[in-house]
Design a protein around this motif. Structure first.
Motif, PDB file in Angstrom:
ATOM      1  N   PHE A 144       7.842  -8.791  13.368  1.00 28.38           N
ATOM      2  CA  PHE A 144       8.274  -9.754  12.494  1.00 28.38           C
ATOM      3  C   PHE A 144       7.851 -11.167  13.000  1.00 28.38           C
ATOM      4  CE2 PHE A 144      11.207 -12.883  11.008  1.00 28.38           C
ATOM      5  CZ  PHE A 144      11.121 -12.682   9.408  1.00 28.38           C
ATOM      6  N   VAL A 145       7.956 -11.381  14.436  1.00 26.87           N
ATOM      7  CA  VAL A 145       7.830 -12.844  14.701  1.00 26.87           C
ATOM      8  C   VAL A 145       6.320 -12.938  15.037  1.00 26.87           C
ATOM      9  CG1 VAL A 145       7.892 -14.147  16.872  1.00 26.87           C
ATOM     10  CG2 VAL A 145       9.957 -12.863  16.279  1.00 26.87           C
ATOM     11  N   LYS A 146       5.621 -11.919  15.319  1.00 25.58           N
ATOM     12  CA  LYS A 146       4.262 -12.026  15.286  1.00 25.58           C
ATOM     13  C   LYS A 146       3.592 -12.069  13.972  1.00 25.58           C
ATOM     14  CE  LYS A 146      -0.061  -9.910  17.272  1.00 25.58           C
ATOM     15  NZ  LYS A 146       0.136 -11.174  18.367  1.00 25.58           N
ATOM     16  N   ILE A 147       4.088 -11.421  13.002  1.00 22.75           N
ATOM     17  CA  ILE A 147       3.501 -11.485  11.649  1.00 22.75           C
ATOM     18  C   ILE A 147       3.667 -12.865  11.073  1.00 22.75           C
ATOM     19  CG2 ILE A 147       3.903 -10.786   9.099  1.00 22.75           C
ATOM     20  CD1 ILE A 147       4.062  -8.036  10.313  1.00 22.75           C
ATOM     21  N   SER A 148       5.007 -13.461  11.470  1.00 25.61           N
ATOM     22  CA  SER A 148       5.647 -14.917  10.717  1.00 25.61           C
ATOM     23  C   SER A 148       5.065 -16.053  11.531  1.00 25.61           C
ATOM     24  CB  SER A 148       6.902 -14.839  10.601  1.00 25.61           C
ATOM     25  OG  SER A 148       7.477 -14.641  11.931  1.00 25.61           O
ATOM     26  N   GLN A 149       4.245 -15.668  12.613  1.00 27.22           N
ATOM     27  CA  GLN A 149       3.577 -16.966  13.190  1.00 27.22           C
ATOM     28  C   GLN A 149       2.864 -17.882  12.564  1.00 27.22           C
ATOM     29  OE1 GLN A 149       1.461 -15.153  16.617  1.00 27.22           O
ATOM     30  NE2 GLN A 149       3.240 -15.736  18.073  1.00 27.22           N
ATOM     31  N   PRO A 150       2.786 -19.084  12.623  1.00 31.04           N
ATOM     32  CA  PRO A 150       2.095 -20.036  11.556  1.00 31.04           C
ATOM     33  C   PRO A 150       0.739 -20.417  11.843  1.00 31.04           C
ATOM     34  CG  PRO A 150       3.641 -21.350  13.147  1.00 31.04           C
ATOM     35  CD  PRO A 150       3.777 -19.916  13.499  1.00 31.04           C
ATOM     36  N   LEU A 174      -3.727 -31.703  16.117  1.00 29.18           N
ATOM     37  CA  LEU A 174      -3.110 -32.065  15.136  1.00 29.18           C
ATOM     38  C   LEU A 174      -1.885 -31.073  14.859  1.00 29.18           C
ATOM     39  CD1 LEU A 174      -2.379 -33.581  12.359  1.00 29.18           C
ATOM     40  CD2 LEU A 174      -4.119 -32.091  11.305  1.00 29.18           C
ATOM     41  N   GLY A 175      -0.572 -31.541  14.838  1.00 26.59           N
ATOM     42  CA  GLY A 175       0.629 -30.736  14.548  1.00 26.59           C
ATOM     43  C   GLY A 175       1.413 -31.218  13.781  1.00 26.59           C
ATOM     44  N   GLY A 176       2.338 -30.388  13.279  1.00 24.66           N
ATOM     45  CA  GLY A 176       3.408 -30.659  12.339  1.00 24.66           C
ATOM     46  C   GLY A 176       4.130 -29.359  11.888  1.00 24.66           C
ATOM     47  N   GLN A 192       0.012 -25.964  14.890  1.00 26.84           N
ATOM     48  CA  GLN A 192      -0.945 -26.978  15.640  1.00 26.84           C
ATOM     49  C   GLN A 192      -2.301 -26.296  15.277  1.00 26.84           C
ATOM     50  OE1 GLN A 192      -1.764 -27.347  20.104  1.00 26.84           O
ATOM     51  NE2 GLN A 192      -0.070 -28.694  19.670  1.00 26.84           N
ATOM     52  N   ALA A 193      -3.219 -27.367  15.092  1.00 24.85           N
ATOM     53  CA  ALA A 193      -4.723 -27.167  14.744  1.00 24.85           C
ATOM     54  C   ALA A 193      -5.391 -28.089  15.821  1.00 24.85           C
ATOM     55  CB  ALA A 193      -4.926 -27.490  13.516  1.00 24.85           C
ATOM     56  N   ARG A 194      -6.190 -27.477  16.228  1.00 23.57           N
ATOM     57  CA  ARG A 194      -7.108 -28.318  17.451  1.00 23.57           C
ATOM     58  C   ARG A 194      -8.741 -28.008  17.207  1.00 23.57           C
ATOM     59  NH1 ARG A 194      -3.518 -25.105  20.270  1.00 23.57           N
ATOM     60  NH2 ARG A 194      -5.106 -23.333  20.466  1.00 23.57           N
TER      61      ARG A 194
END
Length: 342
Positions: free
Chosen positions: A140-146, A258-260, A270-272
């Motif tokens: 569940f945690v792995k699937i819901s990772q953003p 870029l994070g938020g 977070q995007a890099r």
């Protein structure tokens, strides 16, 4: 020549660790190891966790039936076995699956004349609940990772250097493709470049912050439409605000982070991205994307990466600031030399 990137365009970092001898540290936090592992690895562990426990308890159920002699009295209707209709390892394996998954007993069911079986039933029910909670929690945690939320945060393929308000600036563009916006978005930029200290120490990947508005709060973004992030190149910049020739000669990499938090889920993402010297265009600026429409503004993402050439001096920001200071000083003395004359 092709240079090795510290961070790829898609945000993947290449500075992974190697020759780690204390691998047991990964097992001390097995939950984080499983969540942070690859998809295939997590799926393999998920399948093995259930398959091994089913096989293990199936073997114990078969061993109990073998020790009690239930397998020798299969046709004896007067004999009370530990588990009814358990006639081999396969049926013991199926009974183990029914017990752990609480599917419900049908053809095979435990009897009340087998105390060791009752103890084993309780043990398997408790252990099965623990395995379910752990593995389902990991998945569940792995699937819901953003992580996938960052896929819609885009960066311009090139950075540009041009004048803005008579100041030489390094600029790049960021945008969010989703309608649900990033909450408390913030941005940072790092200059990664090899350096040698005054004491002779060589630092292969030295990280230096590029100011993108941390002092003024401009690094906190309201990312409703694409924004152009600017870093003023002056004598305080890393490298002292080099010229165009120095920019083309140096070997460096600029990493943008870029994070938020996602507005829909509330989870932090977070995007890099990164760019090297060959991806910095001197004397260019980005084309505008916003167009005024009735009831608001429209954004054309088709020209997100497009730039246009503009007149830009070839010297660095430090030299440009020094020239401006000399011009201001000359203007001051010219006005002051007139005395009281009108």
């Amino acid at each position: 020549r092709k240079r090795q990137r510290y961070v790829e365009k898609d945000g993947k970092c290449n500075g992974g660790g190697g020759n780690v001898r204390e691998t047991y540290r990964y097992l001390t936090d097995i939950f984080t190891t499983l969540v942070g592992g690859g998809g295939r690895f997590s799926l393999l562990v998920f399948i093995l966790a259930y398959a091994v426990t089913w096989l293990f308890f199936g073997l114990i159920w078969w061993f109990i039936a073998y020790c009690r002699g239930d397998l020798d009295h299969l046709e004896d209707h007067a004999w009370t076995p530990c588990v009814n209709n358990l006639n081999g390892f396969v049926s013991a394996f199926l009974f183990s699956i029914e017990t752990e998954t609480t599917i419900g007993y049908g053809h095979r069911v435990i009897t009340d004349k087998c105390p060791e079986g009752i103890v084993l039933l309780l043990l398997q029910a408790i252990l099965g609940s623990m395995v379910n909670a752990f593995m389902v929690g990991c998945m569940f945690v792995k699937i819901s990772q953003p992580n996938k939320r960052a896929e819609t945060l885009v960066f311009s393929s090139h950075a540009v250097v041009s004048l803005r308000d008579d100041r030489l600036c390094l600029m790049f563009r960021v945008g969010d493709l989703r309608d649900s916006h990033i909450v408390e978005a913030s941005i940072r930029a790092k200059l990664i470049k090899s350096k040698q200290t005054q004491e002779g120490e060589f630092i292969p990947l030295d990280q230096t912050d590029l100011s993108v508005g941390f002092e003024t709060g401009d690094d906190r973004l309201f990312l409703v439409s694409p924004l152009i992030i600017s870093h003023e190149i002056d004598e305080r910049s890393p490298g002292g605000g080099g010229s165009r020739h120095q920019l083309e000669k140096d070997d460096f990499e600029i990493v943008v982070i870029l994070g938020g938090g996602g507005e829909a889920t509330g989870m932090t993402c977070q995007a890099r991205s990164s760019g090297g010297g060959g991806e910095v265009l001197w004397g260019h600026r980005f084309t505008p994307l916003l167009s005024l429409e009735e009831g608001g503004g429209g954004v054309d993402y088709g020209g997100f990466h497009q730039t246009v050439p503009v007149p830009t001096p070839a010297w660095g920001g430090g030299e440009l600031a020094a020239a401006a200071a000399r011009r201001d000083a000359h203007l001051y003395w010219s006005i002051g030399g007139g005395g009281d004359q009108p």
